[in-house]
Write an enzyme that holds these catalytic residues in place. Sequence first.
Site, PDB file in Angstrom:
ATOM      1  N   HIS A   1     -41.010  -9.274 -53.064  1.00 47.74           N
ATOM      2  CA  HIS A   1     -40.984  -7.847 -52.739  1.00 47.74           C
ATOM      3  C   HIS A   1     -41.728  -6.998 -53.769  1.00 47.74           C
ATOM      4  CE1 HIS A   1     -39.395  -4.066 -51.218  1.00 47.74           C
ATOM      5  NE2 HIS A   1     -38.811  -4.716 -50.225  1.00 47.74           N
ATOM      6  N   VAL A   2     -42.956  -7.409 -54.097  1.00 43.65           N
ATOM      7  CA  VAL A   2     -43.729  -6.621 -55.063  1.00 43.65           C
ATOM      8  C   VAL A   2     -44.335  -5.395 -54.379  1.00 43.65           C
ATOM      9  CG1 VAL A   2     -45.819  -8.037 -54.673  1.00 43.65           C
ATOM     10  CG2 VAL A   2     -45.582  -6.711 -56.785  1.00 43.65           C
ATOM     11  N   TYR A   3     -44.283  -4.263 -55.076  1.00 44.10           N
ATOM     12  CA  TYR A   3     -44.976  -3.052 -54.611  1.00 44.10           C
ATOM     13  C   TYR A   3     -46.252  -2.902 -55.430  1.00 44.10           C
ATOM     14  CZ  TYR A   3     -40.573  -1.116 -52.626  1.00 44.10           C
ATOM     15  OH  TYR A   3     -39.423  -0.873 -51.910  1.00 44.10           O
TER      16      TYR A   3
ATOM     17  N   ASP B   1     -43.393   0.225 -42.023  1.00 39.31           N
ATOM     18  CA  ASP B   1     -42.318  -0.676 -42.462  1.00 39.31           C
ATOM     19  C   ASP B   1     -42.177  -1.730 -41.364  1.00 39.31           C
ATOM     20  OD1 ASP B   1     -40.289  -1.875 -43.791  1.00 39.31           O
ATOM     21  OD2 ASP B   1     -38.845  -0.225 -43.639  1.00 39.31           O
TER      22      ASP B   1
ATOM     23  N   GLU C   1     -44.979  -8.516 -47.795  1.00 40.36           N
ATOM     24  CA  GLU C   1     -43.869  -9.469 -47.804  1.00 40.36           C
ATOM     25  C   GLU C   1     -44.184 -10.596 -46.822  1.00 40.36           C
ATOM     26  OE1 GLU C   1     -40.156  -7.064 -47.367  1.00 40.36           O
ATOM     27  OE2 GLU C   1     -41.492  -5.418 -47.813  1.00 40.36           O
TER      28      GLU C   1
HETATM   29  C1  G6D Z   1     -38.032  -3.824 -47.074  1.00 43.85           C
HETATM   30  O1  G6D Z   1     -38.515  -3.430 -44.761  1.00 43.85           O
HETATM   31  C2  G6D Z   1     -37.617  -3.181 -45.810  1.00 43.85           C
HETATM   32  C3  G6D Z   1     -37.393  -1.728 -46.033  1.00 43.85           C
HETATM   33  O2  G6D Z   1     -36.953  -1.129 -44.858  1.00 43.85           O
HETATM   34  C4  G6D Z   1     -36.397  -1.552 -47.149  1.00 43.85           C
HETATM   35  O3  G6D Z   1     -36.111  -0.220 -47.338  1.00 43.85           O
HETATM   36  C5  G6D Z   1     -36.934  -2.174 -48.410  1.00 43.85           C
HETATM   37  O4  G6D Z   1     -37.223  -3.511 -48.172  1.00 43.85           O
HETATM   38  C6  G6D Z   1     -35.998  -2.077 -49.565  1.00 43.85           C
HETATM   39  O5  G6D Z   1     -39.343  -3.839 -47.299  1.00 43.85           O
END
Ligand code: G6D
Length: 339
Positions: free
Chosen positions: A170-172, A243, A304
């Site tokens: 879950h890297v931004y 999303d 992701e």
């Molecule tokens: C994920 O898809 C979800 C988002 O909706 C969530 O808010 C986030 O993780 C924390 O990417």
Amino acid sequence: MEITTKDFGMGATLISLTNKKGVQISFTNLGARVVEWQKEGKHLILGFDSAKEYLEKDSYPGATIGRTAGRIKDGLIEFSQKAVQLTQNDGKQTLHGGADSFNSKLWLYEIIEKPDKASVKFSLVSNDGENGYPGRMEVSVTHSFDEENNWEIFYEASSDKDTVFNPTGHVYFNLNGDASIPVENHELQLAASRFVPLKDKSEIVRGDIVDLRNSPLDFRTGKSLSEALHSDLEQIVLVGGIDHPFLLDEVNLEKEQARLTLGETSISVYTDQPSIVIFTANFGDLGTIYHDKAQAHHGGITFECQVSPGSQQIPELGDISLKAGEIYQATSIYRLNSK
Ligand code: G6D
């Protein structure tokens, strides 16, 4: 490769790898996560400065997500003719494996040095019944970094009972180097012609797969994120941005599936998974502080790599079941291209 370790607080360690190009990437065993990726002092990703900040502000950035990434409708999974109730932590849904999952656990770690790359192998035992998931699982996530600026994530896991498993990272990214600047000025290229629409604000899947060609979500030839994020497409308006799971046209680890560009810097994404969930940090004015800067709406973007959430409702998305004794393996690579 230069390797250093330091205390990250709360019993966690920060492990930093710096290659001969001077590019540095750091990981912590809290959540088997990436904390920092920087070139010449400029942040490429979002991360906090201590373990405490992750536990207090948001434990998802950079983390390993599991056992199942995304939302499971009503926390209910059905496999091998059985229905299993998971713990619900997002309204009625189970999000990212339920509360206190892989992202907030302290993993064991081992540093492995090879001539051409260095790796940090994180490992964890997830107990039978944890958050409702069947099976005692042994999970490892190995983050590697090389001299060509490739950051690879390799997942390996097995369970002693039939179960489900669908982890991700879950890297931004925010190539502005500053969470207070939206990623709208970035360009995105993505090899996907179909996406999975969401039903409503609960963000569970609607139940269908949609052709996105020639729509605002069509990034096949590359375009600015701003164009998509400011469009009036109902799916974008619904969640205040992107999303959504995008289904890759070809499952192939050798193929560049996505490219995020700002000026002369870009990130290429490679994966052996069938889909990429892209989340443009649609947090409105929440303003989480990263390195003293309040995050803007759209102040980051994730890639992701996983089987798309919703496979319980839409079997065509893939199968996340894992049989007892079977070995799960998956690989995703993010490459930094820059002058
Ligand atoms: C994920 O898809 C979800 C988002 O909706 C969530 O808010 C986030 O993780 C924390 O990417």
